[in-house]
Write an enzyme that holds these catalytic residues in place. Structure first.
Site, short mmCIF file in Angstrom:
data_model
loop_
_atom_site.label_atom_id
_atom_site.label_comp_id
_atom_site.label_asym_id
_atom_site.label_seq_id
_atom_site.Cartn_x
_atom_site.Cartn_y
_atom_site.Cartn_z
N HIS A 18 0.82 -1.24 -0.08
CA HIS A 18 -0.03 0.06 0.00
C HIS A 18 0.82 1.28 -0.06
O HIS A 18 0.63 2.20 -0.72
CB HIS A 18 -0.96 0.05 1.07
CG HIS A 18 -1.98 -1.22 0.80
ND1 HIS A 18 -2.74 -1.84 2.05
CD2 HIS A 18 -2.52 -1.83 0.04
CE1 HIS A 18 -3.59 -2.46 1.64
NE2 HIS A 18 -3.33 -2.63 0.39
N HIS A 41 -7.94 -7.64 -7.98
CA HIS A 41 -8.44 -8.69 -6.60
C HIS A 41 -8.45 -7.62 -5.57
O HIS A 41 -7.44 -7.45 -4.63
CB HIS A 41 -7.17 -9.34 -6.29
CG HIS A 41 -6.85 -10.57 -7.37
ND1 HIS A 41 -5.89 -10.18 -8.43
CD2 HIS A 41 -7.07 -11.91 -7.56
CE1 HIS A 41 -5.90 -11.19 -9.40
NE2 HIS A 41 -6.62 -12.20 -8.77
N SER A 102 -6.54 -1.69 -0.40
CA SER A 102 -6.19 -0.95 -1.82
C SER A 102 -7.09 -0.18 -2.38
O SER A 102 -6.95 1.27 -3.07
CB SER A 102 -5.63 -1.90 -2.74
OG SER A 102 -6.25 -2.96 -2.95
N GLU A 120 -13.76 -7.78 -7.64
CA GLU A 120 -13.46 -8.93 -6.50
C GLU A 120 -14.43 -10.11 -6.93
O GLU A 120 -15.69 -9.84 -7.11
CB GLU A 120 -13.95 -8.10 -5.23
CG GLU A 120 -14.08 -9.27 -4.07
CD GLU A 120 -12.78 -9.93 -3.85
OE1 GLU A 120 -11.77 -9.49 -3.76
OE2 GLU A 120 -12.86 -11.32 -3.85
N ASP A 166 -3.15 -8.48 -7.41
CA ASP A 166 -2.87 -8.93 -6.01
C ASP A 166 -3.73 -10.17 -5.85
O ASP A 166 -4.66 -10.27 -4.73
CB ASP A 166 -3.32 -7.73 -4.97
CG ASP A 166 -2.92 -7.92 -3.61
OD1 ASP A 166 -2.04 -8.78 -3.29
OD2 ASP A 166 -3.63 -6.99 -2.77
N1 SAM Z 1 -5.89 -5.88 -2.98
C1 SAM Z 1 -6.42 -6.06 -1.70
C2 SAM Z 1 -5.81 -5.10 -0.57
O1 SAM Z 1 -4.61 -4.79 -1.13
O2 SAM Z 1 -6.67 -4.34 0.19
C3 SAM Z 1 -6.26 -7.34 -0.91
C4 SAM Z 1 -6.92 -8.50 -2.03
S1 SAM Z 1 -6.57 -10.15 -1.58
C5 SAM Z 1 -4.69 -10.40 -1.24
C6 SAM Z 1 -6.89 -11.13 -2.85
C7 SAM Z 1 -8.46 -10.89 -3.23
O3 SAM Z 1 -8.55 -11.81 -4.40
C8 SAM Z 1 -9.40 -11.67 -2.04
O4 SAM Z 1 -10.19 -10.90 -1.68
C9 SAM Z 1 -9.91 -12.85 -3.20
O5 SAM Z 1 -11.43 -13.25 -2.57
C10 SAM Z 1 -9.92 -12.31 -4.24
N2 SAM Z 1 -9.89 -13.28 -5.67
C11 SAM Z 1 -9.33 -14.60 -5.25
N3 SAM Z 1 -9.50 -14.88 -6.76
C12 SAM Z 1 -9.78 -14.30 -7.51
C13 SAM Z 1 -10.00 -14.04 -8.91
N4 SAM Z 1 -9.84 -15.21 -9.70
N5 SAM Z 1 -10.77 -13.08 -9.51
C14 SAM Z 1 -10.91 -12.04 -8.70
N6 SAM Z 1 -10.80 -11.98 -7.34
C15 SAM Z 1 -10.37 -12.91 -6.72
#
Ligand code: SAM
Length: 291
Positions: A18, A41, A102, A120, A166
């Protein structure tokens, strides 16, 4: 999909990700032309640190908790200012009870003409994101598979943009999928700034991943990594990295000041440290690869 970021929000890996994202967004703002931020993500956008999930791991205490308590150099205070301003805005002066994901960091830092797309796939997390950004005309909330989103959302109409990828790293092969997404991304939108997050558990897969990024032959690609202990135990998150493609020319020098101090503050056992490695054909702002 079992991964829930609520267990990890505000941990050391979020701090590095971040803080870097905020520096990239601030640089984008130096030019008046509007840009778009795409978060493939996205998670839920804001996290309650008193929740059962956050309390269960307490990871934020060793991440943002430590950073807020730390005595930092004036230079690093300044580099962290955009990121920490968003964290502080969410919290009372004397406590940390909420942490921005993020999407919220992007939303708070962008300007009136900039746009944000947050994607998401998890149905509950997607609902939470929808609530957070309901009626916000600058933000679009989507629920595509992230790997489809990269194709569907690029290039952005503004032709200026930051793409954060991410993944949750729940399934094998995520590092390879990151490479595929990056190739797909730069094919559609070569000038975009990409931030690709990856976990560091053991050194070997990370070294192979960096090599694959270098083999893409992109002009501007840099790996920024921070480890909180020796990366020797594949069952633990021992560090985290970000590959930045087409980052601002000033970023490497800023990260060279920021990462050693964050490594000192966030270290949990022997072997913590940082690495900056140029994986592109161009020199990243005059800063040689350092460890
Ligand atoms: N980017 C966020 C942040 O920094 O605050 C954190 C994201 S977290 C590491 C990863 C996210 O990706 C999770 O909420 C998960 O549900 C989502 N996710 C997992 N597989 C995914 C996919 N194929 N497509 C979209 N989202 C996905």
């Amino acid at each position: 999909m079992n991964y829930r970021h609520a267990y990890h929000a505000g941990n050391f890996a979020d701090v590095v990700k971040h803080a870097t994202l905020a520096l990239v967004i601030e640089h984008m703002k130096l030019k008046p032309a509007p840009f778009r931020i795409i978060d493939t993500h996205a998670g839920i956008g804001v996290y309650d640190l008193a929740s059962i999930e956050a309390q269960k791991t307490g990871e934020w205490r060793e991440g943002i908790g430590r950073v807020l308590d730390a005595k930092l150099s004036p230079e690093v205070e300044q580099l962290l200012a955009p990121y920490l301003s968003v964290v502080r805005q969410l919290n009372p002066a004397d406590a940390v009870i909420r942490y921005p994901g993020s999407p919220l960091i992007a939303r708070e830092l962008m300007r009136a003409d900039d746009r944000l797309v947050v994607n998401e796939l998890h149905p509950e997390d997607h609902k939470a994101l929808n609530r957070l950004f309901a009626h916000d005309p600058q933000v679009k909330v989507m629920s595509l598979d992230a790997w489809t989103a990269v194709k569907a959302l690029l290039p952005p109409p503004e032709r200026r943009g930051v793409v954060l990828i991410d993944p949750a790293f729940e399934q094998p092969g995520e590092l390879d999928r990151l490479i595929t997404a990056l190739k797909e991304g730069v094919r559609r939108f070569a000038g975009g700034t990409y931030l690709l997050w990856y976990p560091i558990k053991e050194q070997r897969p990370v070294t192979a991943f960096r090599k694959k990024v270098a083999e893409l032959g992109l002009p501007k690609a840099t790996a920024y990594e921070l480890t909180i202990r020796d990366p020797e135990d594949e069952t633990r998150l021992n560090g985290a990295g970000l590959i930045v493609i087409n980052g601002p020319f000033t970023l490497a020098a800023k990260m060279k000041a920021l990462l050693p101090e964050l490594a000192r503050v966030l270290q949990q056992a022997k072997g913590g440290g940082f690495r900056i490695e140029n994986l592109g054909n161009e020199d990243p702002g005059g800063v040689k690869s350092v460890e």
